[in-house]
Scaffold this active site. Structure first.
Site, PDB file in Angstrom:
ATOM      1  N   LYS A  81       3.408  -3.069  -7.249  1.00 36.54           N
ATOM      2  CA  LYS A  81       2.942  -4.348  -6.738  1.00 36.54           C
ATOM      3  C   LYS A  81       2.386  -5.550  -7.837  1.00 36.54           C
ATOM      4  O   LYS A  81       2.914  -6.931  -7.885  1.00 36.54           O
ATOM      5  CB  LYS A  81       1.802  -4.672  -5.227  1.00 36.54           C
ATOM      6  CG  LYS A  81       2.097  -4.065  -4.162  1.00 36.54           C
ATOM      7  CD  LYS A  81       0.602  -3.647  -2.863  1.00 36.54           C
ATOM      8  CE  LYS A  81      -0.086  -2.883  -4.087  1.00 36.54           C
ATOM      9  NZ  LYS A  81      -0.472  -1.289  -4.213  1.00 36.54           N
ATOM     10  N   ARG A 119      -4.662  -5.128   3.933  1.00 35.82           N
ATOM     11  CA  ARG A 119      -4.643  -3.291   4.012  1.00 35.82           C
ATOM     12  C   ARG A 119      -4.858  -2.939   4.916  1.00 35.82           C
ATOM     13  O   ARG A 119      -5.241  -1.831   5.279  1.00 35.82           O
ATOM     14  CB  ARG A 119      -5.144  -3.294   2.633  1.00 35.82           C
ATOM     15  CG  ARG A 119      -4.566  -2.603   1.430  1.00 35.82           C
ATOM     16  CD  ARG A 119      -5.556  -2.049   0.135  1.00 35.82           C
ATOM     17  NE  ARG A 119      -5.134  -1.748  -1.128  1.00 35.82           N
ATOM     18  CZ  ARG A 119      -5.031  -2.109  -1.828  1.00 35.82           C
ATOM     19  NH1 ARG A 119      -4.949  -3.232  -1.715  1.00 35.82           N
ATOM     20  NH2 ARG A 119      -4.723  -0.939  -2.761  1.00 35.82           N
ATOM     21  N   ARG A 144      -6.351   7.908  -2.655  1.00 35.26           N
ATOM     22  CA  ARG A 144      -5.609   7.000  -2.738  1.00 35.26           C
ATOM     23  C   ARG A 144      -4.941   6.565  -1.996  1.00 35.26           C
ATOM     24  O   ARG A 144      -4.089   5.854  -0.702  1.00 35.26           O
ATOM     25  CB  ARG A 144      -5.818   5.941  -3.953  1.00 35.26           C
ATOM     26  CG  ARG A 144      -7.099   5.578  -4.747  1.00 35.26           C
ATOM     27  CD  ARG A 144      -6.902   5.151  -6.120  1.00 35.26           C
ATOM     28  NE  ARG A 144      -5.968   4.107  -6.178  1.00 35.26           N
ATOM     29  CZ  ARG A 144      -5.826   3.689  -7.251  1.00 35.26           C
ATOM     30  NH1 ARG A 144      -6.266   3.730  -7.941  1.00 35.26           N
ATOM     31  NH2 ARG A 144      -4.486   2.686  -7.806  1.00 35.26           N
ATOM     32  N   ARG A 157      -9.295   1.802 -15.876  1.00 35.90           N
ATOM     33  CA  ARG A 157      -9.621   1.917 -14.835  1.00 35.90           C
ATOM     34  C   ARG A 157     -10.313   3.607 -13.997  1.00 35.90           C
ATOM     35  O   ARG A 157      -9.225   4.079 -13.942  1.00 35.90           O
ATOM     36  CB  ARG A 157      -8.500   1.665 -13.296  1.00 35.90           C
ATOM     37  CG  ARG A 157      -8.402  -0.115 -13.142  1.00 35.90           C
ATOM     38  CD  ARG A 157      -7.133  -0.651 -13.009  1.00 35.90           C
ATOM     39  NE  ARG A 157      -7.160  -0.277 -11.064  1.00 35.90           N
ATOM     40  CZ  ARG A 157      -6.347  -1.087 -10.211  1.00 35.90           C
ATOM     41  NH1 ARG A 157      -5.083  -0.985 -10.994  1.00 35.90           N
ATOM     42  NH2 ARG A 157      -6.118   0.046  -9.106  1.00 35.90           N
ATOM     43  N   ARG A 202      -0.951   4.640 -16.544  1.00 34.15           N
ATOM     44  CA  ARG A 202      -1.811   3.589 -16.681  1.00 34.15           C
ATOM     45  C   ARG A 202      -2.887   3.900 -16.997  1.00 34.15           C
ATOM     46  O   ARG A 202      -3.930   3.579 -17.351  1.00 34.15           O
ATOM     47  CB  ARG A 202      -2.313   2.716 -15.022  1.00 34.15           C
ATOM     48  CG  ARG A 202      -2.284   1.665 -15.457  1.00 34.15           C
ATOM     49  CD  ARG A 202      -2.729   0.718 -14.577  1.00 34.15           C
ATOM     50  NE  ARG A 202      -2.259   1.424 -12.893  1.00 34.15           N
ATOM     51  CZ  ARG A 202      -2.781   0.443 -11.777  1.00 34.15           C
ATOM     52  NH1 ARG A 202      -1.791  -0.877 -11.485  1.00 34.15           N
ATOM     53  NH2 ARG A 202      -2.489   0.585 -10.565  1.00 34.15           N
TER      54      ARG A 202
HETATM   55  P1  B4P Z   1       1.076  -1.321  -9.718  1.00 37.87           P
HETATM   56  O1  B4P Z   1       1.853  -0.726  -8.153  1.00 37.87           O
HETATM   57  O2  B4P Z   1       1.705  -2.281  -9.881  1.00 37.87           O
HETATM   58  O3  B4P Z   1      -0.045  -1.827  -9.285  1.00 37.87           O
HETATM   59  P2  B4P Z   1      -1.537  -2.217  -8.265  1.00 37.87           P
HETATM   60  O4  B4P Z   1      -1.081  -3.775  -7.918  1.00 37.87           O
HETATM   61  O5  B4P Z   1      -2.774  -2.193  -9.075  1.00 37.87           O
HETATM   62  O6  B4P Z   1      -1.868  -1.448  -7.321  1.00 37.87           O
HETATM   63  P3  B4P Z   1      -3.248  -0.358  -6.517  1.00 37.87           P
HETATM   64  O7  B4P Z   1      -2.775  -0.259  -4.892  1.00 37.87           O
HETATM   65  O8  B4P Z   1      -3.180   0.271  -8.004  1.00 37.87           O
HETATM   66  O9  B4P Z   1      -4.496  -1.694  -6.809  1.00 37.87           O
HETATM   67  P4  B4P Z   1      -5.180  -2.875  -5.795  1.00 37.87           P
HETATM   68  O10 B4P Z   1      -5.949  -3.278  -7.443  1.00 37.87           O
HETATM   69  O11 B4P Z   1      -4.269  -3.276  -4.669  1.00 37.87           O
HETATM   70  O12 B4P Z   1       1.720  -0.741 -10.526  1.00 37.87           O
HETATM   71  C1  B4P Z   1       0.781   0.408 -11.084  1.00 37.87           C
HETATM   72  C2  B4P Z   1       1.162   1.345 -12.642  1.00 37.87           C
HETATM   73  O13 B4P Z   1       2.958   1.617 -12.577  1.00 37.87           O
HETATM   74  C3  B4P Z   1       2.123   0.050 -13.604  1.00 37.87           C
HETATM   75  O14 B4P Z   1       1.144   0.766 -14.706  1.00 37.87           O
HETATM   76  C4  B4P Z   1       2.420  -0.300 -13.867  1.00 37.87           C
HETATM   77  O15 B4P Z   1       2.946  -0.540 -15.016  1.00 37.87           O
HETATM   78  C5  B4P Z   1       3.639   0.290 -13.522  1.00 37.87           C
HETATM   79  N1  B4P Z   1       4.668   0.462 -13.002  1.00 37.87           N
HETATM   80  C6  B4P Z   1       5.332  -0.402 -12.053  1.00 37.87           C
HETATM   81  N2  B4P Z   1       6.204  -0.601 -11.803  1.00 37.87           N
HETATM   82  C7  B4P Z   1       7.351   0.576 -12.431  1.00 37.87           C
HETATM   83  C8  B4P Z   1       8.426   0.391 -12.586  1.00 37.87           C
HETATM   84  N3  B4P Z   1       9.140   0.170 -11.661  1.00 37.87           N
HETATM   85  N4  B4P Z   1       8.778   1.633 -13.191  1.00 37.87           N
HETATM   86  C9  B4P Z   1       7.673   2.510 -13.880  1.00 37.87           C
HETATM   87  N5  B4P Z   1       6.239   2.312 -13.494  1.00 37.87           N
HETATM   88  C10 B4P Z   1       6.103   1.677 -13.329  1.00 37.87           C
HETATM   89  O16 B4P Z   1      -6.515  -2.164  -5.202  1.00 37.87           O
HETATM   90  C11 B4P Z   1      -7.489  -1.372  -6.692  1.00 37.87           C
HETATM   91  C12 B4P Z   1      -8.319  -0.625  -5.276  1.00 37.87           C
HETATM   92  O17 B4P Z   1      -9.387  -1.903  -4.576  1.00 37.87           O
HETATM   93  C13 B4P Z   1      -8.341   0.050  -3.963  1.00 37.87           C
HETATM   94  O18 B4P Z   1      -7.658   1.070  -4.029  1.00 37.87           O
HETATM   95  C14 B4P Z   1      -9.125   0.010  -2.879  1.00 37.87           C
HETATM   96  O19 B4P Z   1     -10.318   0.143  -3.487  1.00 37.87           O
HETATM   97  C15 B4P Z   1      -9.895  -1.805  -3.450  1.00 37.87           C
HETATM   98  N6  B4P Z   1      -8.728  -3.156  -2.092  1.00 37.87           N
HETATM   99  C16 B4P Z   1      -7.747  -3.570  -2.988  1.00 37.87           C
HETATM  100  N7  B4P Z   1      -7.374  -4.546  -1.970  1.00 37.87           N
HETATM  101  C17 B4P Z   1      -8.288  -4.237  -0.821  1.00 37.87           C
HETATM  102  C18 B4P Z   1      -7.467  -4.615   0.602  1.00 37.87           C
HETATM  103  N8  B4P Z   1      -7.262  -5.960   0.781  1.00 37.87           N
HETATM  104  N9  B4P Z   1      -8.831  -4.062   1.487  1.00 37.87           N
HETATM  105  C19 B4P Z   1      -9.830  -3.195   0.998  1.00 37.87           C
HETATM  106  N10 B4P Z   1      -9.645  -2.621  -0.673  1.00 37.87           N
HETATM  107  C20 B4P Z   1      -8.978  -2.906  -1.332  1.00 37.87           C
END
Ligand code: B4P
Length: 190
Positions: free
Chosen positions: A14, A89, A146, A134, A128
């Site tokens: 995302k 979410r 998660r 993190r 990552r």
């Molecule tokens: P991403 O999937 O881009 O990671 P993200 O956006 O940070 O999502 P995530 O769900 O982990 O975290 P968030 O901050 O929303 O990438 C992951 C990795 O994959 C990266 O290293 C990237 O380089 C790699 N990658 C991507 N595409 C690839 C591909 N095609 N091939 C290979 N590698 C690839 O949430 C974190 C925490 O915050 C949650 O657990 C929760 O506790 C809280 N939170 C956030 N929003 C919330 C909400 N709305 N409600 C309640 N809690 C919330």
């Protein structure tokens, strides 16, 4: 306005894909994960509370994230559209977002749902974790939690958007560039 929800399990890409989309379509990126991590880094009371949930892989309470999005939306003027990344979410968050956007008469046009196999999610998050520092990317039990929390509390959101014709499933496996092209194809038809 081009308001998009970028949806998918942890590690689905995302945040990665949002980076492309904001540039291509000149949109404003609202990532609740990024906003929460800024609060943690700034050592605020909200950040301290959020950290206790995030480090365990649990969702931060709805009222906290909804309040954050509400105040961000209030500060932005003249946007071409928003990318909501990692928000909503829960169904309650989705309803709150609809209410907030209703006030501006600019609904969510599409929920773009990145679909990725579980083992690939784990591999991405573990790699990552080696560089990001993190806490929630480093412990396999937290990563597993998660993904479980996503399946239980977040996945049902698809059934919130599907009857409205707003759910678009997108294959999130493969290269970052290929996935960006698949997203573009869907967005151009909205
Ligand atoms: P991403 O999937 O881009 O990671 P993200 O956006 O940070 O999502 P995530 O769900 O982990 O975290 P968030 O901050 O929303 O990438 C992951 C990795 O994959 C990266 O290293 C990237 O380089 C790699 N990658 C991507 N595409 C690839 C591909 N095609 N091939 C290979 N590698 C690839 O949430 C974190 C925490 O915050 C949650 O657990 C929760 O506790 C809280 N939170 C956030 N929003 C919330 C909400 N709305 N409600 C309640 N809690 C919330």
């Amino acid at each position: 306005m081009l308001n998009l929800v970028l949806f998918g399990p942890p590690g689905a890409g995302k945040g990665t894909q949002a980076g492309f989309l904001i540039e291509k379509y000149n949109l404003i990126h609202l990532s609740t994960g990024d906003l929460l991590r800024s609060e943690i880094n700034a050592g605020t009371k909200l950040g301290l509370e959020a950290k206790s949930y995030m480090d365990k892989g649990e969702l931060v309470p709805d009222e906290v994230v909804i309040g954050m999005i509400k105040s961000k939306l209030e500060t932005v003027k003249d946007a071409k559209g928003f990318i909501f990344d990692g928000f909503p979410r829960t169904v309650d968050q989705a309803k709150a977002l609809d209410n907030l956007l209703d006030g501006n008469k600019t609904p969510v046009l599409g929920m773009l749902s990145l679909e990725v196999e579980k083992q690939e999610l784990i591999d991405r998050l573990v790699s990552r974790g080696k560089v990001s520092g993190r806490a929630d990317d480093q412990d396999p039990t937290v990563i597993e939690n998660r993904i479980n929390v996503y399946n239980q509390k977040t996945l049902p959101l698809i059934e919130y958007y599907r009857p409205l014709g707003k759910h678009f499933g997108i294959n999130g496996m493969g290269s970052i560039e290929d996935i960006a092209l698949r997203l573009k194809e869907v967005i151009e038809k909205l």
